[in-house]
Design an enzyme around this catalytic site. Structure first.
Site, PDB file in Angstrom:
ATOM      1  N   SER A  34       0.870  -1.444   0.475  1.00  0.00           N
ATOM      2  CA  SER A  34       0.628   0.008   0.399  1.00  0.00           C
ATOM      3  C   SER A  34       0.922   0.961  -0.178  1.00  0.00           C
ATOM      4  CB  SER A  34      -0.879   0.147   1.136  1.00  0.00           C
ATOM      5  OG  SER A  34      -2.087  -0.926   0.900  1.00  0.00           O
ATOM      6  N   SER A 179     -13.943   1.873   2.382  1.00  0.00           N
ATOM      7  CA  SER A 179     -13.062   1.270   1.298  1.00  0.00           C
ATOM      8  C   SER A 179     -11.747   2.703   1.210  1.00  0.00           C
ATOM      9  CB  SER A 179     -13.646   0.877  -0.091  1.00  0.00           C
ATOM     10  OG  SER A 179     -12.134   0.860  -0.835  1.00  0.00           O
ATOM     11  N   ASP A 331      -7.216  -7.601   3.862  1.00  0.00           N
ATOM     12  CA  ASP A 331      -6.688  -9.025   3.049  1.00  0.00           C
ATOM     13  C   ASP A 331      -5.333 -10.698   4.143  1.00  0.00           C
ATOM     14  OD1 ASP A 331      -6.426  -7.154   1.264  1.00  0.00           O
ATOM     15  OD2 ASP A 331      -4.778  -6.167   1.785  1.00  0.00           O
ATOM     16  N   LYS A 358     -11.970  -8.687  -3.905  1.00  0.00           N
ATOM     17  CA  LYS A 358     -11.260  -8.616  -3.731  1.00  0.00           C
ATOM     18  C   LYS A 358     -10.648  -9.104  -4.990  1.00  0.00           C
ATOM     19  CE  LYS A 358      -9.651  -5.829  -0.246  1.00  0.00           C
ATOM     20  NZ  LYS A 358      -9.155  -4.830  -0.944  1.00  0.00           N
ATOM     21  N   ARG A 362     -13.305 -13.106  -2.423  1.00  0.00           N
ATOM     22  CA  ARG A 362     -12.332 -14.177  -0.856  1.00  0.00           C
ATOM     23  C   ARG A 362     -12.883 -15.499  -0.253  1.00  0.00           C
ATOM     24  NH1 ARG A 362      -7.539  -9.970  -0.364  1.00  0.00           N
ATOM     25  NH2 ARG A 362      -6.067 -10.464  -1.715  1.00  0.00           N
TER      26      ARG A 362
END
Length: 456
Positions: A34, A179, A331, A358, A362
């Protein structure tokens, strides 16, 4: 980078088995993905030369570097993880001569939409098959309010043509979902707008964009409201080049750390891990599961807290993760679910809707990963239940990764604990975020615990 099919890696099946002893040693993981994306983008928007050390050199970040070059910035690699970006200033990006191919990176694609929206230029974004299937409408809708225009495939999918706004208007926007990508896209577009852009988020998400905006000299105000926050950005600042040290990625550190918790006799340290409180939900959750996890050497580097994390193998118990924690570990759920499959009791992960958009769905992919290896799993709405029996499931399954690097790594971590080896159909995408993953695990194990899967 072109968008020809030659850049698509051929499938690489891998398998993992339980090593003969524990995992041990001190390791560093690749730089935070990121922060690496954002370092290149903000360097391109700053005046002067930004020096970056510790940059993740995975495929996703290299796509961002190529895109910044195509938009007019000078981007040079001086050595491993050591880069220089000579920027063009806010509003100074130029129209790219060719399509921007973002490969597998949803973060790069969505954030670059924000960059493009504030510049009066035309560009086309594409990506690999996985990225072309992911929704972009969530960023297109707020960015259109700045005055940008988007033309894409059904559902707002790539390839996507973007016409940036000639005179972007500041925006007051409330995120419909938690988000960080959408928030960051709006703030990046807001840089080019005259006036104050205001973003309201219902749950606090990773704040690397806000931290980096301040680091480069922008005026950013953050107010806490309940579980969420309000961010205000004054538009058209002069961003000034500033050095960036990229810490180790906590999302990458999750894989060797969870592996060491699951393999008996392990004690392992991952050094220089980013400890931003909006990214450390996994570490909080593992402690709730009874994990032996300690953090030392805490310090601040480049505006971000970092430290060294040590774990020791031991029994884990089930956990109930609230929806409010999801943004801080969005994640890490696949590898956490692998740990839960080895714990005692039924773990519940609540409010996982964001995981459905994603690299793969997921939630479904994680459930399939565990079921293929003998674990009992159920899904109710956006909640995932993992039924642990106080030890690893049988293993022996072949996991379909859906071109998702985190599903692939989570399956291989599980295979280090299960009685039977675990195989994945394709691990070629691991290099997008964690180059050298298999080599690190094998070094920690002192043997080839992760290896190429022999053809069946």
């Amino acid at each position: 980078m072109g968008h020809d099919t030659a850049s698509i890696p051929s499938p690489r099946p891998l398998r993992s088995h339980r090593p003969s002893g524990g995992l041990s040693g001190r390791f560093a993981v690749a730089g935070d993905k990121s922060i690496s994306h954002r370092a290149l983008m903000f360097g391109a928007l700053a005046v002067g030369r930004t020096e970056i050390t510790g940059l993740l050199e995975g495929e996703d970040v290299l796509r961002t570097a190529a895109a910044m070059r195509a938009l007019g910035a000078t981007v040079e690699r001086l050595g491993e993880g050591h880069w220089i970006v000579a920027g063009r200033g806010v509003g100074g990006l130029v129209e790219p001569a060719d399509v921007l191919d973002m490969g597998n990176s949803g973060t790069a694609a969505r954030l670059i939409c924000g960059l493009l929206a504030g510049h009066p230029i035309f560009a086309v974004l594409t990506g690999d098959a996985s990225l072309r299937s992911r929704p972009m409408k969530r960023v297109m809708e707020p960015l259109a309010a700045f005055g940008a225009r988007f033309t894409g495939r059904a559902g707002g999918r790539l390839p996507l043509a973007v016409e940036g706004a000639a005179e972007p208007m500041p925006l007051d926007y409330t995120l419909p979902m938690a988000s960080a990508q959408v928030k960051s896209a709006v703030l990046l577009a807001g840089l080019c707008a005259r006036g104050t852009t205001r973003v309201v988020e219902p749950h606090a998400t990773r704040d690397h964009t806000e931290n980096m905006l301040r680091h480069f000299g922008a005026s950013v105000r953050v107010m806490v409201e309940g579980e969420g926050r309000v961010i205000e950005l004054d538009g058209q600042p002069e961003l000034t080049a500033a050095p960036i040290v990229v810490p180790g990625d906590p999302s990458s550190a999750a894989f060797p750390l969870v592996a060491a918790l699951l393999v008996p006799g392990s004690e392992l340290t991952v050094e220089n891990v980013g400890l931003n409180p909006l990214r450390t939900g996994l570490f909080t959750t593992l402690r709730e599961m009874g994990a032996h996890l300690s953090i030392g050497g805490e310090r601040i580097e480049g505006g971000e807290p970092v430290g060294d994390i040590t774990v020791r193998a031991g029994a884990l118990r089930a956990v109930d993760v609230p929806p409010s924690r999801v943004p801080s570990m969005v994640d890490e759920f696949p590898v956490l679910a692998a740990a839960a499959a080895c714990a005692a009791g039924v773990s519940r992960f609540r409010g996982l809707g964001e995981l459905r958009v994603k690299e793969s769905d997921r939630v479904a992919a994680t459930a399939a990963l565990l079921e293929a290896n003998g674990a009992t799993v159920s899904i109710e709405g956006d909640d995932l239940f993992v039924h642990g029996v106080g030890g690893p499931p049988a293993g022996g399954g072949m996991v379909v990764t859906h071109m998702d690097h985190r599903i692939a790594m989570s399956a291989l971590v599980l295979g280090l604990a299960t009685p039977q080896p675990v195989a994945v159909d394709d691990a070629s995408f691991i290099d997008t975020s964690f180059p050298g993953f298999a080599a690190l695990i094998n070094r920690a194990a002192g043997e080839e615990a992760v290896r190429d899967e022999a053809p069946r």
